[in-house]
Design an enzyme around this catalytic site. Structure first.
Site, PDB file in Angstrom:
ATOM      1  N   GLU A  16       0.671  -1.150  -0.061  1.00  0.00           N
ATOM      2  CA  GLU A  16      -0.007   0.099   0.007  1.00  0.00           C
ATOM      3  C   GLU A  16       0.808   1.215   0.021  1.00  0.00           C
ATOM      4  O   GLU A  16       1.845   1.352   0.814  1.00  0.00           O
ATOM      5  CB  GLU A  16      -0.903  -0.068   1.075  1.00  0.00           C
ATOM      6  N   THR A  49      -4.090   4.789  -1.740  1.00  0.00           N
ATOM      7  CA  THR A  49      -4.945   5.074  -0.730  1.00  0.00           C
ATOM      8  C   THR A  49      -5.742   6.449  -1.260  1.00  0.00           C
ATOM      9  O   THR A  49      -5.276   7.070  -2.050  1.00  0.00           O
ATOM     10  CB  THR A  49      -4.579   5.583   0.561  1.00  0.00           C
ATOM     11  N   ARG A 107     -15.727   3.077   3.519  1.00  0.00           N
ATOM     12  CA  ARG A 107     -16.589   4.095   4.014  1.00  0.00           C
ATOM     13  C   ARG A 107     -15.687   5.367   4.322  1.00  0.00           C
ATOM     14  O   ARG A 107     -16.176   6.325   3.908  1.00  0.00           O
ATOM     15  CB  ARG A 107     -17.355   3.810   5.294  1.00  0.00           C
ATOM     16  N   ASP A 109     -12.921   7.312   7.348  1.00  0.00           N
ATOM     17  CA  ASP A 109     -13.234   7.801   8.905  1.00  0.00           C
ATOM     18  C   ASP A 109     -14.295   9.001   8.618  1.00  0.00           C
ATOM     19  O   ASP A 109     -14.245   9.699   8.086  1.00  0.00           O
ATOM     20  CB  ASP A 109     -12.148   7.999   9.467  1.00  0.00           C
ATOM     21  N   ALA A 127     -19.743   0.987   4.056  1.00  0.00           N
ATOM     22  CA  ALA A 127     -18.852   0.438   2.844  1.00  0.00           C
ATOM     23  C   ALA A 127     -19.718  -0.535   1.981  1.00  0.00           C
ATOM     24  O   ALA A 127     -19.610  -0.405   0.904  1.00  0.00           O
ATOM     25  CB  ALA A 127     -17.631  -0.147   3.578  1.00  0.00           C
ATOM     26  N   TYR A 147     -11.647  -6.236   9.877  1.00  0.00           N
ATOM     27  CA  TYR A 147     -10.999  -5.911  11.147  1.00  0.00           C
ATOM     28  C   TYR A 147     -10.812  -7.101  12.093  1.00  0.00           C
ATOM     29  O   TYR A 147     -11.914  -7.518  12.701  1.00  0.00           O
ATOM     30  CB  TYR A 147     -11.757  -4.768  11.681  1.00  0.00           C
ATOM     31  N   HIS A 151     -13.568  -3.180  14.890  1.00  0.00           N
ATOM     32  CA  HIS A 151     -13.483  -1.663  14.296  1.00  0.00           C
ATOM     33  C   HIS A 151     -13.318  -0.620  15.502  1.00  0.00           C
ATOM     34  O   HIS A 151     -14.287  -1.086  16.496  1.00  0.00           O
ATOM     35  CB  HIS A 151     -14.551  -1.525  13.199  1.00  0.00           C
TER      36      HIS A 151
HETATM   37  P1  FAD Z   1     -17.704   0.029   7.119  1.00  0.00           P
HETATM   38  O1  FAD Z   1     -17.755  -1.465   6.766  1.00  0.00           O
HETATM   39  O2  FAD Z   1     -18.992   0.655   6.836  1.00  0.00           O
HETATM   40  O3  FAD Z   1     -17.747   0.173   8.845  1.00  0.00           O
HETATM   41  C1  FAD Z   1     -17.878   1.384   9.409  1.00  0.00           C
HETATM   42  C2  FAD Z   1     -18.497   1.240  10.939  1.00  0.00           C
HETATM   43  O4  FAD Z   1     -19.798   0.822  10.647  1.00  0.00           O
HETATM   44  C3  FAD Z   1     -17.866   0.111  11.731  1.00  0.00           C
HETATM   45  O5  FAD Z   1     -17.790   0.247  12.960  1.00  0.00           O
HETATM   46  C4  FAD Z   1     -18.686  -1.004  11.325  1.00  0.00           C
HETATM   47  O6  FAD Z   1     -18.654  -1.950  12.700  1.00  0.00           O
HETATM   48  C5  FAD Z   1     -19.954  -0.444  11.248  1.00  0.00           C
HETATM   49  N1  FAD Z   1     -20.994  -1.184  10.231  1.00  0.00           N
HETATM   50  C6  FAD Z   1     -20.687  -1.621   9.021  1.00  0.00           C
HETATM   51  N2  FAD Z   1     -21.762  -2.173   8.564  1.00  0.00           N
HETATM   52  C7  FAD Z   1     -22.925  -1.774   9.482  1.00  0.00           C
HETATM   53  C8  FAD Z   1     -24.099  -2.045   9.630  1.00  0.00           C
HETATM   54  N3  FAD Z   1     -24.735  -2.737   8.649  1.00  0.00           N
HETATM   55  N4  FAD Z   1     -24.979  -1.789  10.478  1.00  0.00           N
HETATM   56  C9  FAD Z   1     -24.384  -1.158  11.608  1.00  0.00           C
HETATM   57  N5  FAD Z   1     -23.152  -0.859  11.545  1.00  0.00           N
HETATM   58  C10 FAD Z   1     -22.425  -1.158  10.501  1.00  0.00           C
HETATM   59  N6  FAD Z   1      -9.416   5.344   4.892  1.00  0.00           N
HETATM   60  C11 FAD Z   1      -9.255   6.371   4.183  1.00  0.00           C
HETATM   61  O7  FAD Z   1      -9.557   7.280   4.471  1.00  0.00           O
HETATM   62  N7  FAD Z   1      -8.666   6.195   3.118  1.00  0.00           N
HETATM   63  C12 FAD Z   1      -8.113   4.937   2.658  1.00  0.00           C
HETATM   64  O8  FAD Z   1      -7.516   4.790   1.479  1.00  0.00           O
HETATM   65  C13 FAD Z   1      -8.332   3.835   3.549  1.00  0.00           C
HETATM   66  N8  FAD Z   1      -7.635   2.458   3.289  1.00  0.00           N
HETATM   67  C14 FAD Z   1      -7.870   1.693   4.176  1.00  0.00           C
HETATM   68  C15 FAD Z   1      -7.523   0.480   3.799  1.00  0.00           C
HETATM   69  C16 FAD Z   1      -7.640  -0.815   4.587  1.00  0.00           C
HETATM   70  C17 FAD Z   1      -7.012  -2.085   4.263  1.00  0.00           C
HETATM   71  C18 FAD Z   1      -8.427  -0.572   5.742  1.00  0.00           C
HETATM   72  C19 FAD Z   1      -8.423  -1.789   6.811  1.00  0.00           C
HETATM   73  C20 FAD Z   1      -8.820   0.623   6.302  1.00  0.00           C
HETATM   74  C21 FAD Z   1      -8.813   1.874   5.490  1.00  0.00           C
HETATM   75  N9  FAD Z   1      -8.869   2.893   5.668  1.00  0.00           N
HETATM   76  C22 FAD Z   1      -8.841   4.194   4.716  1.00  0.00           C
HETATM   77  C23 FAD Z   1      -9.877   3.371   6.795  1.00  0.00           C
HETATM   78  C24 FAD Z   1     -11.376   3.130   6.930  1.00  0.00           C
HETATM   79  O9  FAD Z   1     -11.941   4.253   5.791  1.00  0.00           O
HETATM   80  C25 FAD Z   1     -12.137   3.128   8.208  1.00  0.00           C
HETATM   81  O10 FAD Z   1     -11.414   2.136   8.965  1.00  0.00           O
HETATM   82  C26 FAD Z   1     -13.367   3.546   8.252  1.00  0.00           C
HETATM   83  O11 FAD Z   1     -13.741   3.837   9.722  1.00  0.00           O
HETATM   84  C27 FAD Z   1     -14.460   2.146   8.277  1.00  0.00           C
HETATM   85  O12 FAD Z   1     -14.245   1.854   6.880  1.00  0.00           O
HETATM   86  P2  FAD Z   1     -14.930   0.453   6.215  1.00  0.00           P
HETATM   87  O13 FAD Z   1     -15.080   0.401   4.870  1.00  0.00           O
HETATM   88  O14 FAD Z   1     -14.401  -0.636   7.054  1.00  0.00           O
HETATM   89  O15 FAD Z   1     -16.450   0.776   7.020  1.00  0.00           O
END
Ligand code: FAD
Length: 289
Positions: A16, A49, A107, A109, A127, A147, A151
């Site tokens: 990455e 990213t 999604r 942060d 997401a 995670y 998370h």
């Molecule tokens: P989600 O899967 O939507 O989760 C977000 C939150 O919502 C979590 O607490 C989850 O438990 C909760 N959730 C999910 N689905 C539901 C549901 N159906 N009902 C209720 N709650 C739910 N960030 C950046 O800004 N840029 C990047 O390029 C970037 N790259 C990343 C790459 C990797 C490999 C990882 C692990 C993280 C990266 N991140 C990046 C960080 C990421 O954006 C954050 O961790 C963010 O807070 C969550 O993203 P997610 O896609 O996992 O979201």
């Protein structure tokens, strides 16, 4: 497409990188040189990213296109938070024109400022909503984040697993983990994945080299990753060059342990933090390529 490649290989190596905030030609050239150096290790893909709200979106697309041009595979991250469907459609078109075919759908942060400025129902709450949207578009292979330790907003591991499954149902075909330092947390997670019979999707452990104490503290704070005793000892005992040396020994052992124990259908994703030197040290010491 990464999904096809991962299906054909037992082990994958990937990196990455992140676009710098500066958009000058000079900083872009530095990144491009770094990609050339990383290419020497024949990664299966390099992920780029994406800042929340699309900071450096143009740079990120250019970098992904360059990765493609030099003959590697690019995985472009997209964070959906704050975007409308129309805007994401535009981003997808730009990536497609740049010949990017693989997307890590996230999604992003949510900052407190963003929360208070937000009006109405967002087009992409989680997401999985973005994954579904890109799946319906039909032109891309989709990966997502997972995670092993939960998370930060949701430490409940059962719910964490449910949301992971929702991402698969929405169309994600491979996953990269949040950074972790305690391999047992990853292996426990993989056991749960197997119990839920979800191990048909590839889950790639994401590892960050430990070479800088303040960076380690920051990542521990942001990710809420647990710190194993041996790393805690390093953090509490060493400074400067001694910390770097001990930290890198820790990382090399961590990757070595993963290589010896990861399931067949896996790989290693190294968070380079844009520092090739530490990646080289891990790869050369463990003779990964
Ligand atoms: P989600 O899967 O939507 O989760 C977000 C939150 O919502 C979590 O607490 C989850 O438990 C909760 N959730 C999910 N689905 C539901 C549901 N159906 N009902 C209720 N709650 C739910 N960030 C950046 O800004 N840029 C990047 O390029 C970037 N790259 C990343 C790459 C990797 C490999 C990882 C692990 C993280 C990266 N991140 C990046 C960080 C990421 O954006 C954050 O961790 C963010 O807070 C969550 O993203 P997610 O896609 O996992 O979201």
């Amino acid at each position: 497409m990464i999904q096809k490649l991962l299906a054909e290989k037992h082990f994958s190596l990937s990196f990455e990188i992140f676009p710098t905030r500066s958009t000058t030609n000079k900083s872009l050239r530095i990144i491009l040189k770094m990609i050339v150096k990383l290419e020497r290790y024949h990664p299966d893909f390099i992920s780029v990213t994406f800042g929340v709200g699309g900071i450096n979106k143009k740079n990120a697309t250019e970098i992904a296109n360059y990765i493609k041009i030099i003959g590697s595979r690019a995985l472009s991250h997209i964070t959906a938070i704050g975007y409308t469907k129309k805007e994401v459609k535009r981003i997808l078109s730009d990536l497609y024109i740049a010949e990017v075919r693989n997307i890590l759908a996230l999604r992003g942060d949510i900052s407190p400022d963003f929360k208070s400025a937000q009006k109405g129902k967002p087009d992409f709450k989680y997401a999985r909503d973005l994954i579904k949207y890109i799946k319906d578009d039909g032109r891309f292979c989709i990966g997502a984040a997972v995670y092993p330790e939960g998370h930060p907003e949701c430490p409940d591991l059962k719910k964490n697993m449910d949301y992971f499954e929702q991402k698969i149902d929405a169309g994600a075909s491979f996953f990269i983990t949040q950074v972790f330092f305690d391999n047992s947390k990853f292996f426990n997670f993989i056991d749960q994945v197997k119990k839920r019979k979800l191990d048909h999707v590839k889950i790639i452990p994401g590892i960050m080299p430990v070479y800088d104490k303040s960076l380690l503290e920051k990542i521990l704070h942001l990710s809420k990753a647990s710190i194993p005793e041996n790393l805690k000892h390093i953090r509490d005992t060493y400074e400067g060059e001694d910390f770097k040396k001990a930290g890198m020994e820790f990382s090399i052992k961590q990757v070595d342990n993963l290589l010896k124990n990861i399931p067949d259908n896996s790989g290693i994703h190294l968070y380079t933090m844009n520092k090739v030197k530490y990646i080289r040290e891990i790869i050369k010491t463990l003779n990964i390529v």
